[in-house]
Design an enzyme around this catalytic site. Structure first.
Site, short mmCIF file in Angstrom:
data_model
loop_
_atom_site.label_atom_id
_atom_site.label_comp_id
_atom_site.label_asym_id
_atom_site.label_seq_id
_atom_site.Cartn_x
_atom_site.Cartn_y
_atom_site.Cartn_z
N LYS A 1 4.43 29.61 16.38
CA LYS A 1 4.13 28.65 15.68
C LYS A 1 4.58 29.11 14.22
O LYS A 1 3.99 30.18 13.79
CB LYS A 1 2.59 28.75 15.48
CG LYS A 1 1.74 27.73 14.33
CD LYS A 1 0.39 27.65 14.65
CE LYS A 1 -0.41 26.40 13.83
NZ LYS A 1 -0.20 26.64 12.37
N CYS B 1 -3.54 55.84 -23.62
CA CYS B 1 -3.97 56.05 -25.15
C CYS B 1 -5.05 57.08 -25.13
O CYS B 1 -5.44 57.26 -26.39
CB CYS B 1 -4.20 54.75 -26.15
SG CYS B 1 -5.89 54.06 -25.46
S1 IVH Z 1 3.38 21.05 17.12
C1 IVH Z 1 0.37 17.33 16.55
N1 IVH Z 1 4.80 23.10 17.46
O1 IVH Z 1 1.79 23.95 12.70
C2 IVH Z 1 0.85 18.72 15.97
N2 IVH Z 1 3.40 22.76 15.47
O2 IVH Z 1 -1.42 22.03 12.44
C3 IVH Z 1 2.10 18.75 16.35
N3 IVH Z 1 3.81 24.27 13.56
O3 IVH Z 1 1.88 21.89 10.27
C4 IVH Z 1 2.60 19.95 16.10
N4 IVH Z 1 5.44 25.49 14.54
O4 IVH Z 1 4.02 21.86 11.42
C5 IVH Z 1 3.88 22.38 16.45
N5 IVH Z 1 6.00 25.00 17.56
C6 IVH Z 1 5.43 24.14 16.91
C7 IVH Z 1 4.93 24.57 15.58
C8 IVH Z 1 3.81 23.60 14.87
C9 IVH Z 1 4.44 25.42 13.32
C10 IVH Z 1 2.93 23.60 12.58
C11 IVH Z 1 3.14 22.18 12.23
C12 IVH Z 1 1.44 21.83 11.62
C13 IVH Z 1 0.89 23.08 12.12
C14 IVH Z 1 -0.20 22.42 13.13
#
Ligand code: IVH
Length: 666
Positions: free
Chosen positions: A113, A405
């Site tokens: 993530k 100071c």
């Molecule tokens: S899937 C339906 N995969 O995490 C949601 N999200 O709340 C689909 N993010 O702002 C997102 N890495 O942009 C997905 N490998 C990843 C991700 C990812 C970062 C972010 C995404 C969103 C938040 C999820």
């Protein structure tokens, strides 16, 4: 070779080299060779503008400024993910899926993530046509010109799919982020708290050129197309790679939650070595058919979940506690640490906030401590590893006197801070002068920390009013100064006399009076004399002003020693009043439609537009027969050309400034 063919060849070669550089991390030619090809292309395109191809790398940065971003509807809402923090919650997630899909075989993809900003890309016939932020999930902002500056996002896909949407995360790697903050500190701008904030700030910049300089990166994580429908998420990711997009390689196919947990722990270990921030992992059901069966709630899909890691921590030894005296006299204890790696950067100092915190956490010199990077740039000490405490670690005793100071330290009952009560304290004075001279205040270039320290230590300056009495020889005699640099400082001081009243008010560094409040006060009271004589209740009657601010400004201006400073500034010719709108009568741009294009040294886009409004004009974004005046800054592009064609009045920044602003503030 004819220009058409050569241009086509260069575009193809440059795009390929760029892909190897930005996506594969495996450049095939030197930067210099790349620049040579690029220059040839720029040259050819300049001579044959009709041959410019939409996927030419030169189209990544368009020279004109983007305006406020248009809002667009997402075809499919951009949902967010449900978060889990424990293994049990992950098992609940799997149980829910099993209940929905009994008897079915399940596979998951686990991926990182990335801690950045979500972005949706639309490609038509293989060509990038739109880049949109997540916004509120239903509608986002069309930031296409900015998106085109991100080198790892291809302008043309390697396969001209008729239509597809690609989503992913824009982020900044640690090195780039650090470099941006170093530069910001040099410019006396506030550093970004973390790469995510910096990314989001960068994507919203109005000038694509500036966005390009931020060197943003991208990882794609989803693909949707009516033309190509694959059966698993894993296949989609591989397909994205084949289209030329960067996809994070840290991903794994898992058969059950145990696999996922093993994977999550492994990546948590590896996390320190990554060049970018992650805040957890994402687990997605692999089969697209199963994803569709599971569907989504209004907020998040039922087929995916995130497993969040806690903030990164590091253990090190606290060598010494020192005290810092701020501009307002607040004393902040600082931990000086044995340098340690934390979330991609080396940390050697951490804030200890205040005496209370120090006492509560019982932090002592020599202690082994756990550090954590939260939302701030400056890491904090979470706790002491008491098991590792040695016998000679004695509790830190907060001094009774200022370390600079020696003046008495006081504690205001209403706040936790301990402050030095001596308004003449050199540390406060130095802080005040630095603030006065800073970019957003009087913007006095050359008056940096080293010079300010010498001015105060040599008693050449006892308050900011003294700055304007400095002599060339006094300045030139200081360390690391020569006649030329001294003259530059005097020139910068002279130029600062043109700063409008609201900047001066902000520059005085009165508590609670930030740049915006100063502007509001200036617009409502028009002079420092009137502000001094206005009762706090009357000041408070202004919509944006609260009791604390009103009291603070009133008190400050009614202290004799402060008023002496004001009088010194007045004598130097500093602006202590603004023009009351009632006095102005008709305004110089009344009824005129004005277009601003290019970049300016004095104003940002918004400021320039506000200026035009304050002069009675109506700022608009496109040049037409109805335009009365165009103000063209640096790098003005097609709008300037159009204005010339239509014979519309054009002024450059200097002309506009001397014609309308200088006299306005006189
Ligand atoms: S899937 C339906 N995969 O995490 C949601 N999200 O709340 C689909 N993010 O702002 C997102 N890495 O942009 C997905 N490998 C990843 C991700 C990812 C970062 C972010 C995404 C969103 C938040 C999820």
């Amino acid at each position: 070779m004819n220009p058409t063919d050569r241009i086509a060849q260069l575009v193809e070669q440059l795009n390929e080299h760029n892909y190897r550089y930005a996506v594969l991390n495996d450049p095939a030619i030197s930067d210099r060779a790349y620049d040579t090809l690029m220059r040839e292309l720029i040259d050819l395109e300049a001579r044959h503008p009709d041959l410019i191809q939409p996927d030419s790398p030169t189209q990544r940065v368009t020279s004109d400024l983007t305006r406020e971003f248009p809002t667009v509807q997402h075809e499919v809402p951009m949902l967010s993910l449900d978060n889990t923090y424990s293994e049990d919650e992950l098992r609940d997630f799997e149980d829910r899926i099993r209940r929905e899909l009994p008897e079915e075989e399940l596979q998951y993809v686990a991926e990182l993530k990335i801690d950045g900003v979500a972005l949706s890309l639309i490609y038509e016939n293989g060509l990038l046509t739109r880049g949109v932020t997540r916004g509120n999930g239903t509608q986002g902002e069309d930031i296409t010109p900015n998106v085109k500056t991100i080198l790892s996002i291809p302008i043309r896909l390697s396969n001209s799919v008729p239509y597809c949407e690609i989503r992913g995360e824009v982020y900044l790697d640690h090195n780039t982020f650090d470099a941006i903050n170093v530069q910001r500190e040099k410019n006396e701008e506030n550093p970004f708290a973390n790469p995510r904030n910096a990314t989001s700030g960068s994507l919203k910049l109005q000038d694509a050129q500036q966005v390009a300089e931020r060197r943003l990166s991208f990882f794609a994580y989803s693909f949707r197309s009516p033309n190509i429908q694959l059966s698993t998420h894993g296949e989609n990711l591989s397909y994205l790679e084949r289209l030329g997009l960067p996809v994070n390689t840290n991903r794994a196919l898992c058969n059950n939650i145990d696999d996922i947990i093993t994977q999550a722990r492994e990546w948590e270990e590896e996390r320190q070595k990554l060049e970018y921030d992650i805040d957890g992992i994402v687990i997605k059901v692999n089969s697209i058919a199963q994803q569709n069966k599971l569907g989504a709630t209004s907020k998040s899909p039922r087929w995916a979940i995130s497993f969040k890691y806690s903030a990164e921590q590091a253990e090190t030894v606290l060598k010494r506690i020192t005290l810092q005296v701020g501009r307002t006299g607040v004393i902040t204890p600082v931990a000086n640490l044995e340098p340690v790696q934390l979330a991609g950067t080396t940390v050697s100092r951490a804030t200890l906030h205040n005496a209370e915190e120090l006492e509560r956490k019982d932090i002592r010199e020599g202690d082994t401590v756990i550090l954590e990077k939260g939302g701030d740039v400056i890491p904090k000490v979470v706790r002491v590893v008491t098991a590792k405490r040695t016998k000679d670690a004695i509790a830190f005793e907060f001094p009774k006197n200022c370390p600079v100071c020696n003046g008495p330290l006081i504690k205001d009952e209403s706040e936790v801070a301990i402050r030095c009560d001596n308004s003449q304290c050199p540390a406060q004075l130095k802080g005040n002068i630095r603030h006065f001279a800073s970019r957003t205040a009087m913007d006095i270039e050359g008056l940096g920390t080293a010079l300010v320290d010498q001015l105060v230590d040599n008693k050449l300056v006892r308050d900011v009013g003294d700055l304007y009495n400095l002599k060339l020889d006094e300045l030139a005699s200081l360390e690391r100064m020569a006649e030329k640099s001294a003259q530059n400082v005097l020139d910068a001081l002279e130029a600062s006399k043109q700063q409008p009243f609201h900047r001066v008010l902000f520059a005085l560094g009165i508590r609670h009076i930030g740049a915006t409040v100063a502007r509001v006060l200036s617009e409502n009271f028009h002079s420092i004399d009137r502000l001094r004589d206005t009762h706090p209740e009357e000041i408070e009657a202004v919509h944006e002003i609260g009791a604390t601010i009103a009291k603070s400004i009133h008190t400050y201006l009614n202290i004799d020693s402060n008023w002496t400073i004001v009088e010194k500034l007045r004598a130097a010719g500093i602006k202590l009043k603004s023009k009351a709108p009632a006095d102005t009568g008709p305004k110089p741009l009344d009824g005129k439609t004005v277009v601003v294009t290019g970049t300016f040294s004095r104003w940002g886009r918004q400021q320039a537009q506000d200026l035009i409004r304050s002069l009675g004009g109506k700022p608009t974004s496109s040049v037409s027969g109805k335009t009365d005046l165009v103000i063209a800054g640096e790098k003005a592009g097609s709008k300037l050309a159009k204005a010339e064609q239509l014979g519309i009045d054009i002024l450059d920044e200097e002309e506009f400034f001397s014609k309308y602003i200088r006299e306005e503030n006189a």
